[in-house]
Write an enzyme that holds these catalytic residues in place. Structure first.
Site, short mmCIF file in Angstrom:
data_model
loop_
_atom_site.label_atom_id
_atom_site.label_comp_id
_atom_site.label_asym_id
_atom_site.label_seq_id
_atom_site.Cartn_x
_atom_site.Cartn_y
_atom_site.Cartn_z
N GLN A 7 34.28 129.69 76.11
CA GLN A 7 34.36 130.30 74.79
C GLN A 7 35.78 130.27 74.25
O GLN A 7 36.01 130.62 73.10
CB GLN A 7 33.88 131.76 74.85
N ARG A 22 28.64 140.79 74.81
CA ARG A 22 28.38 140.99 73.37
C ARG A 22 28.96 142.32 72.91
O ARG A 22 28.28 143.17 72.34
CB ARG A 22 26.88 140.93 73.09
N CYS A 23 30.25 142.46 73.16
CA CYS A 23 30.86 143.78 72.99
C CYS A 23 32.36 143.60 72.96
O CYS A 23 32.89 142.71 73.59
CB CYS A 23 30.42 144.61 74.18
#
Ligand code: CDP
Length: 796
Positions: A223, A370-371
């Protein structure tokens, strides 16, 4: 006379443009790491530890070396001779690449085999004989700090116990004073369990070292490709310009693909040693037991309250279990990430947070699934605590929230932990949500149902989240400041290519970034190619996680477009033979202020940049922007769920769920809705079914997709989405705030609050997630709280 283009028609801001990347994804034409085959490529597999804590007495790989087709067996000892047995983590700890002295969690990497194909490599892994001497195992913070606990990180000279940090933030004395004045003190204790992002595509890499050119190319599932390049350059001491990291299409990341994993490092070393490309594709079990665990935090807090419902102060203590290595991928200077964003949306006069982090014999945890770095735990605790406090006061939970929210006129608002909130309409979001769920009617229905023995419940979760790390003052990775970038090249025919330092893993950047350029320059979005993920071509950037892309890279896209527009204006003045001051801009066109009919399009300016520029002007229409955000963006959301709980079985069903998200200006409303739906689905999974934990021996329980359930369309409830509240971000160039994580962050508390509401009056204060039917049944039947903290019975 205006000839401005219709923004929606050209796919600009606010257009629900179909995702351009889906053209290749739905036709099976994506290009994922495992799709890539290079000439002469070998395959790598990893041997993992079956034990959670054990001394390695010996490793005998002779049988593996003898298997035909095996080219290399890597062990920790071999890595150590190259100073690569350990690597630095993003949290300034060290992590074993391949174990040398001990194994410290089940699934830890012990050896790697590189062979002609993955099957030979797997068989050869099984032929490696490892002799272990088992050691006592620690699976929670209580055991970690107990008298006489074995020191897990005895590899570190300075480490005498299992404590990683003790940290605090806020005003302890002020909070004490608030508690001294309280009429009511409300308390809550819970465990936010481990969860796993489980992207469809596992992690993987293909390292290709070319001795002739000295260039190392790595195709990988990262990512943050530039950070990987920097880490390889700094740790392996390879020259940075000779490293090219390419993240091709990525099948979901959710934070799982931020850290540096041993598999990446081993494939790189193997390729350098063998001078052949080496591919490592993690299997599903490897991904689930060894990479990217999130959460695993014990939260214990109390709230000081005035009888009329005003919150006076909050105290929180957190105990975070980080597993065997402190490798949280969080770039803030705060030890427990952004946990102190808790209660940000409420006007809390005094607050104090203490945080302790400990090692355990579990895979490294703390990945921000996701945080934004523990915001999920913070918001979960906040909303569970708010509901508990409202219940303790006997107040309506919606009213309790409304009276304590930061009001619209109070922005900018400084939280007691030091964050600066710049905008929001919190009460309005709540009101829209309450109306949509039919709050008053449901309360009446709930009361009636109770009389007939049916358990209905309603859960509210309102949240705000700091999105867009950095600013560079407070956020860095390995000392590199947080910012992001965009590079725009407008070709002579007015078509363009945009590259950014972000990296989409399914969020649709190829679609939305082009929309920002279309909005700024009037070039139709379909005329713009967007590329990300190749460090040889993309400008340096910090990658995509923590919903930072729109707040940071998205802002850079707007800023670079504005630089292009500024040069195009000079070209327009030259073409129109007027001074620059006489030139006006409307979408896609410059015109003469006094003669609006006379104008030139952005495409004509582009052609002039290569064929008819004024004397002294540098040719071309290209530029790069680096953007360091002045602050984080603060989206807000209100999620409300109604449920029915079956008291005979503990099964609960969602009756209705509404979501009101305010993420400022929406670039692409359809993509935003997709992000919210996906987040709510993950929230539902965490609250309802995702079970993964550890037994007393450190065995990972639930470590397969029969137990760790990923919800399909069949289980997932429907969601009703509302977009009518829009509070633009005052410091973002197009007023956008991040959205990617909001629903996954704020959603879980709504589900749990709803089930707890259904059980109100039963003397149950908390059931730890996941709210499996047996846990809910146990709470109802025995009228008690149910903990899910490890160690657990393996039949839990
Ligand atoms: O960093 P990440 O891409 O995961 O999250 P994000 O910045 O919140 O964006 C997720 C997707 O939603 C991207 O395609 C964004 O461009 C889009 N988005 C949008 O259309 N409008 C917003 N206000 C925020 C995000």
């Amino acid at each position: 006379m205006s000839q401005a283009l219709d923004e929606i028609k050209i796919g600009g801001l606010g257009a629900s443009r179909k995702r351009v990347e889906d053209n290749r994804f739905i036709r099976g034409k994506g290009n994922y790491t495992d799709d890539i085959t290079l000439p002469g490529m070998l395959h790598m597999e990893i041997l993992r530890s079956p034990l959670a804590h054990a001394r390695i007495k010996s490793i005998d790989a002779s049988k593996a070396w003898d298997i035909p087709g095996v080219h290399l067996v890597l062990t920790g000892e071999m890595m150590a001779t190259r100073n690569l047995a350990w690597m630095p983590t993003l949290s300034y700890d060290t992590q074993a690449v391949l174990a040398t002295d001990k194994v410290r969690f089940q699934g830890q990497e012990v050896a790697c085999v590189i062979a002609d194909d993955p099957y030979i490599a797997k068989d050869a892994c099984e032929a490696i004989d490892v002799e272990y001497e088992p050691l006592p195992v620690i699976v929670n913070p209580e055991q970690a700090v107990a008298e006489g606990a074995p020191v897990i990180r005895d590899d570190k000279d300075s480490q005498r116990d299992n404590v990683i940090y003790d940290w605090e933030v806020g005003d302890a004395a002020g909070t004490d004073r608030a508690f001294a004045q309280a009429d009511v003190i409300s308390k809550l204790k819970l465990h936010y369990p481990r969860s796993h992002p489980s992207p469809i595509e596992c992690c993987g890499s293909i390292a290709d070292f070319n001795r002739a050119t000295s260039k190392l190319t790595v195709y990988m599932t990262s990512q943050a490709p530039h950070i990987i390049r920097a880490a390889v350059a700094m740790v392996a001491e390879l020259p940075e310009h000779m490293i090219r990291i390419i993240s091709p299409d990525i099948g979901g990341g959710f934070g799982n693909k931020v850290p540096v994993y041993p598999g990446y490092v081993c494939s790189i070393l193997a390729s350098i040693l063998l001078e052949r490309p080496v591919k490592w594709i993690e299997d599903k079990s490897g991904n689930l037991i060894s990479t990217g665990f999130a959460r695993d935090v014990y939260l214990d807090g109390e709230m000081a309250l005035r009888r009329d419902g005003k919150i006076l102060g909050v105290r929180i203590h957190t105990d975070a279990d980080h597993g065997a290595f402190f490798s949280d991928a969080q770039p803030s200077k705060f030890k427990i990430g952004l946990m102190h964003s808790a209660f940000a949306a409420y006007d809390v006069p005094a607050a104090h947070l203490t945080a302790r982090g400990t090692y355990s014999n579990k895979a490294p945890g703390g990945v921000a699934y996701r945080c934004s770095f523990r915001v999920t735990e913070a918001m979960f605790f906040q909303e569970r605590m708010i509901q508990a406090a409202a219940d303790d006061l006997g107040m309506d939970q919606a009213q309790f929230r409304r009276m304590n929210f930061v009001r619209d006129e109070d922005f900018p608002h400084r939280t007691p932990f030091g964050f600066l909130l710049d905008s929001g309409q919190y009460a309005k979001c709540l009101d829209v949500g309450l109306k949509a769920i039919g709050y008053e009617d449901f309360r009446r229905e709930q009361e009636e149902a109770r009389k007939r023995g049916r358990l209905l419940g309603l859960g509210i979760s309102t949240m705000t989240e700091p999105l867009g790390a950095g600013n560079s003052r407070e956020y860095d990775i390995l000392g590199i400041k947080m910012f992001d970038s965009a590079d725009l090249k407008v070709h002579l025919t007015g078509k363009a290519i945009l590259r950014t330092g972000a990296k989409s893993q399914g969020q649709g950047h190829e679609t939305t970034w082009a929309q920002i350029v279309a909005h700024e320059l009037g070039i139709p979005a379909e005329d713009i190619t967007v590329e990300e993920g190749d460090t040889d071509t993309a400008p340096f950037g910090m990658g995509t996680y923590a919903s930072r892309s729109t707040p940071v890279a998205g802002a850079a896209v707007a800023m670079v477009s504005r630089k292009i527009r500024a040069k195009a204006r000079k070209l327009a003045a030259h073409l129109l033979e007027v001074s620059e001051e006489d030139v006006e801009w409307e979408l896609g066109r410059f015109y003469i202020r006094s003669a609006p009919d006379r104008g030139v399009t952005i495409q004509e300016c582009a052609m002039a940049a290569y064929s008819n520029m004024p004397d002294g002007m540098e040719p071309g229409l290209e530029n790069t922007a680096y953007y360091d955000p002045p602050n984080l963006t603060w989206p807000f959301a209100c999620y409300i769920v109604t449920v029915e709980v079956d008291k005979e079985t503990g099964v609960w069903d969602v009756l209705k769920m509404v979501a009101v998200d305010d993420c400022g200006v929406r670039i692409n409303p359809m993509i935003v809705e997709g992000q919210i739906m996906g987040g709510l689905t993950e929230a539902y999974a965490m609250a309802n079914m995702q079970f993964i934990t550890f037994d007393v021996d450190g065995n990972c329980v639930g470590s397969n997709y029969m137990d760790y359930l990923l919800p399909s369309a069949w289980e997932t409830p429907g969601f009703e989405l509302h977009s009518e509240v829009v509070t633009p971000c005052p410091h973002h160039p197009i007023g956008a705030k991040g959205i990617g994580e909001c629903a996954a962050v704020g959603g879980p508390a709504a589900f749990v609050n709803a089930v707890m509401d259904a059980l109100s009056g039963m003397g149950v204060r908390n059931i730890d997630m996941p709210l499996l039917p047996d846990r809910v049944w146990e709470a109802i039947t025995y009228r008690r709280d149910v903990s899910g903290a490890p160690p657990v019975r393996s039949d839990d």
